[in-house]
Each structure stands twice: as C-alpha cells, then as structure tokens.
Design a protein around this motif. Sequence first.
Motif, PDB file in Angstrom:
ATOM      1  N   ILE A  59       0.838  -1.192   0.000  1.00 23.41           N
ATOM      2  CA  ILE A  59       0.000   0.000   0.000  1.00 23.41           C
ATOM      3  C   ILE A  59       0.877   1.247   0.000  1.00 23.41           C
ATOM      4  N   THR A  61       0.555   5.858  -1.164  1.00 22.48           N
ATOM      5  CA  THR A  61      -0.102   6.875  -1.971  1.00 22.48           C
ATOM      6  C   THR A  61       0.319   6.746  -3.431  1.00 22.48           C
ATOM      7  N   GLU A 173      -3.695  -3.727  -8.676  1.00 17.85           N
ATOM      8  CA  GLU A 173      -4.866  -2.861  -8.705  1.00 17.85           C
ATOM      9  C   GLU A 173      -5.855  -3.171  -9.825  1.00 17.85           C
ATOM     10  N   HIS A 205      -5.814  -0.229  -3.366  1.00 19.41           N
ATOM     11  CA  HIS A 205      -6.261   0.868  -2.525  1.00 19.41           C
ATOM     12  C   HIS A 205      -7.476   0.458  -1.694  1.00 19.41           C
TER      13      HIS A 205
END
Length: 420
Positions: A59, A61, A173, A205
């Motif tokens: 994980i 940003t 993702e 996310h």
Amino acid sequence: MEKTVIKVEHLSKIYKLYQKPSDRLKESLGFTRKKKYQEHKALNDVNIEIKKGETIGIIGTNGSGKSTLLKIITGVLNPTSGNVIIDGRISALLELGAGFNMEYTGIENVYMNGMMIGFSREEVDEKLNDILEFADIGDFVYQPVKTYSSGMFVRLAFAVAINIEPEILIVDEALSVGDVFFQAKCYRKFEEFKKMGRTILFVSHDLSSISRYCDRVILLNKGIKTAEGDPKEMIDIYKKVLVNQYDEEKELMTPVDEKAFAEDSWARKLLNNQRRQEYGTKLAEIIDYGIMDQAGTITNNIMKGEPFTVKMKVIFHELVQDPIFAFSIKDMKGTEITGTNTMVEKKFVNLKEKEQVIEISFEQNMDLQGGEYLLSLGCTGYERENFTVYHRLYDICSITVIADKNSVGFYDMNSKIQIV
C-alpha cells in the motif's frame, strides 16, 4: 521453515526527468556535458523478503513506487541498482494492457501469454476451457482485444493469470476495473490459492481487502519502505501518511496514562488499549471518551440489539471552523465495520472561544454480531480547503458485543420471518 520465493535487496530505480525532448536527444548524442535532467527516485534502497505461501499487500499513496516495484519483480523494468531473486513461476496481472497484443484476438493472447511463461501449446489447450469459463466473455474471445471494454479485458487477463498454475501471483490494482461479481469470483480464487500454499503479492487501494486477505503488509512512501508488518497496524500508519501526520521518529504507540483523566472521567471506567495510536495537530484534543449501555452505565460490554452511546469530550485550543467529530468500529483484523461523523449526519458546531469544551454523543442500536471490536475516535476539519486531523485516537478501547443469537456476516438485519 518456508523457503524464500522473492528476495529484493537494496533495490533502487531512478528516472531522468527532462524539461524537453531535445535535452534528452542532445545528451544521448553527447552534444552537451551539462546535466539536462532532474533525478526522480521512484524506489530508494528497498529490501523485501517474501516466503512461500504468504499473501503480501503493498500500500501507499500514488507515486510511492508500488507499481514500479512490481514491474521490476516481474522483469518488465530493470532496476537502477540492487537485486531481485525469484524462486518460482510468476504470473502477473499489472496495469491494463500489459502483456497483451491489442491486434490479436482474446484466444491468440491466451496462447501467447501461456507460451511466454513456458507452457507448450498442448498444455495451454488443456487449460483453455477453464480460462474461458472463468473469463465468461462469450464470443468476444474471438475478437481483437482492442475492441474490449476495460471490464472484459481484465476478466480475460485475470483468467489467464490465475489458471496457468503460477507459484507466485502478482496483481496490481487491476481488480478494481471488474464488476462486483467478478471481483467476488477473483477473491474466492485468492482463498483457494492461499489454501494451496501459493504466494500472492498484490497492490490495492481497497484497504478492506488488504486487511482481510493479507498476512503481512508493506507500506511504501516516496519510494522508501516506510513500514512493514501486521495489516491493521500498517493501515493505521498509512492513514497518517495520507494526511502528512506520520513521523517515523515520533511515531506514537503510547501506553494510556489513565491518571491523566479526572477521577470522574468516563475513560477511567473502561478497559483501554494500552498500545493505542494517536496523532494530530492538537489544535483540538480529545480529553475524555466513553461507551454507555442503555442504562447509562460506562462499560465495554454491550448487549446485541440494545441501544448504546459513544461519547467524547473535545477541548479546542484554537478557534477552528466547522470541526468534524467521528467514531468508527473495526473488527480485530482492522476492517472498518461501521461508523459515522457529524458532517455526514449534518450536525454542525460553531465555536465561541478558545479552550471551549464540546461534548458529543452518538446514539444508536447495537446490531453487530456478538464478538470483539475496537473503537476509534477523531476530530478533524478543513483549513483553507485542506483536510486536517486535529486529534485521532485509533483502537482506544474494545467493545464486546454479547449476543444470544448471531446471523451471517458483520451485522444483524433483524429479519422478521413468516411461514404460511
């Protein structure tokens, strides 16, 4: 002792960023000795070791280096420095389009991908029905993939990745593109893989999926491995990173000082978490909190089906505008089950003076299933349109739900049954 299947040693990836294409050309032709680029470290001295059978989440940003790391592990990119050692056959589902030829049909891409990882045409023939059944895109499999919707594309790509019996599955993702039914099918396949002792490495996310499926989580921030460990703890740290409140040297995992509360405070009467996490600017500060049953008794134990109240007191050291008060309840793995805040509920507070104390009560029925849960509290707001955390208390105390009947799932819909 399980063997290591992926070992990343001192991995770095540096990109050269040029202001204009001509600068790149001049440098490549040797027309200038002057440095015409800026260096961007997508990854900086990353070390990771993954054992056989683990499910590892990554994980961070956007721009933290997650996709770059997976591309280097799968061989799509070369590192600037460092080593990657792989022991096992990898199947990877990276961003949409990776590994597929847009001009080929779906069937042709299935065979091409299978042969690229070492299968013969006969071996792909044996797996073809399973791939087509899992993808479930009908006759579109005979059309060029450039005509596919993003949903059809990811269905076929995942069907290929999951059915060629990889020892290591890597997913970046991509599942977020598929519809909810296909995502559920994919996660069921994850469960099968885990039971078979296969290794899964995936970026997402979706923090609920990270919490539910992962044995361990790696947190990347600005190309650096910031933390690694239990999914719940890593998710809590990630939330600090999101609001620029994470400081590795000042990371707070502090014991609760119950003497700091007044003798008649609510918190002193609760069973508190001795290793809670807290952070924030402290322009506002949560100075007391409590859980009350329907009789008004402060307790960690709530009967299922009965009303209960979550309360907190907040002191404002500065006059902040439109503060938001929130609570959330997680399960023991860290998945947020429920919660709300005063902005969602359209309850607003206007402060009149500094050092003002506000008391907030959230009243609701306890419809969660019997079991153990964790309570978190927060006071946040917006400063010049920037979301700001004034004070958050993560997992401050437990809530034990006592039940004589549990239905299926996280909460009880209190169904009324009629049989005629």
